[in-house]
Design a protein around this motif. Structure first.
Motif: not given
Length: 336
Positions: A120, A175, A179
């Motif tokens: 991201p 996200r 992540s």
């Protein structure tokens, strides 16, 4: 006169057949081989024709692109050679040029991993981790006592700053939970390229860097070159790699470490050089193979493919990055 028999006999032939049919268990109905299925049985019975018509999707076998395998192996060999030459030209007063070279490798790896893994807020993440890599190189050159502690603090600070940057936008914030491992992996790979400078400032460290880079680079080169000639047996249908290249690369990397160990000074011996070479070769090959499996997984998931240059450079870059922490551990736990 005899009494007359009743005309309506309740036990006539038809009634007897009905009673026998109702009271006899498991008696099949008339038909082919004495049995005809009921309408309910026909509804509940599975349709064999439907199963025959069901089609199974075949697994696509990804072909091995021989020129690409040769190019990746050549890149790994060139990268290892550059790191070895840099170590040989490094001295107490000439560490800055080697740090500049390593910072350039850090930038190449950062761009490759960012474009391949796509964290991201990719731009902000790459910028923050790039600054962390620069600080790591600076600290390894100027620190009074060489060690991994400053690098660990730089890694932690860069990772936290990158995650904070990913929390700014709402679409990136969703996200972050999934992540954060990717962000930590990118930061660790970048900071790991500052470890060779730390090793050059310690006894036997420069020799370990030479053995590590030679073994890892040769293992990656041989494994990729073998895949271009004989990619058998396949590791997986979706992964264009062969088991012969993996095993042969690890063996020749270990052999290179043993040969260098016979020429280097104390405490190196052929056995110790072989151990260092084995660890470096296996670490580099496993990372390179993991990159191939990751790309195959993204392709099967239907995700958009990454930039081809970044996709094929991240294997050698990640393999050498992992070999440096392993070399540091061997210096302090095995060779001294």
């Amino acid at each position: 006169m005899f009494p007359s028999m009743p005309k309506d006999d309740p036990w006539d032939a038809d009634a007897s057949r009905d009673v026998a049919r109702l009271t006899t268990p498991g008696r099949p109905k008339a038909g082919m081989y004495g049995a005809v299925p009921d309408a309910e049985d026909e509804k509940s019975a599975p349709s064999e024709s439907g199963e025959d018509e069901e089609e199974f999707e075949e697994i696509e076998v990804v072909p091995v692109r021989r020129p690409l395998s040769v190019a990746i192996g050549g890149f790994a060999a060139l990268l290892a050679t550059a790191l070895i030459i840099g170590v040989q030209t490094t001295g107490p007063d000439t560490r800055a040029p080697y740090a500049i070279v390593l910072f350039g490798v850090q930038l190449i790896g950062l761009l490759a991993w960012t474009m391949a893994l796509r964290p991201p807020a990719a731009g902000a993440t790459a910028g923050v981790i790039g600054v962390a890599g620069l600080i790591a190189c600076y600290l390894t050159v100027t620190a009074g006592e060489p060690g991994l502690t400053p690098l660990l603090w730089v890694l932690l600070g860069g990772f936290v700053a990158a995650v904070v940057g990913q929390l700014i936008r709402a679409e990136d914030r969703q996200r972050v939970r999934d992540s954060w491992r990717t962000t930590l992996l990118i930061a660790a790979g970048v900071v790991a390229y500052a470890i060779p400078i730390v090793l050059t400032r310690q006894p036997v460290g420069s020799q370990v860097v030479v053995v590590t880079c030679a073994a890892a680079g040769l293992a990656l080169f041989v494994s990729r070159l073998t895949d271009a000639v004989f990619p058998k047996p396949r590791i997986a249908a979706q992964v264009p790699r062969g088991a012969v290249g993996i095993v042969l690369g690890a063996m020749l990397g270990t052999l290179a470490g043993g040969m260098l160990g016979s020429y280097l000074v104390y405490p190196f011996t052929p056995a110790k050089g072989a151990i260092v070479g084995l660890v470096a070769a296996v670490a580099a090959i496993l990372v390179d193979l993991a990159v191939n499996f990751g790309e195959a997984g993204r392709r099967l998931a239907g995700e958009a493919p990454t930039f081809w240059l970044a996709r094929h450079m991240q294997g050698p870059l990640g393999g050498l990055a992992l070999s440096f922490p392993a070399a540091y551990v061997l210096v302090h736990l095995y060779l001294t």
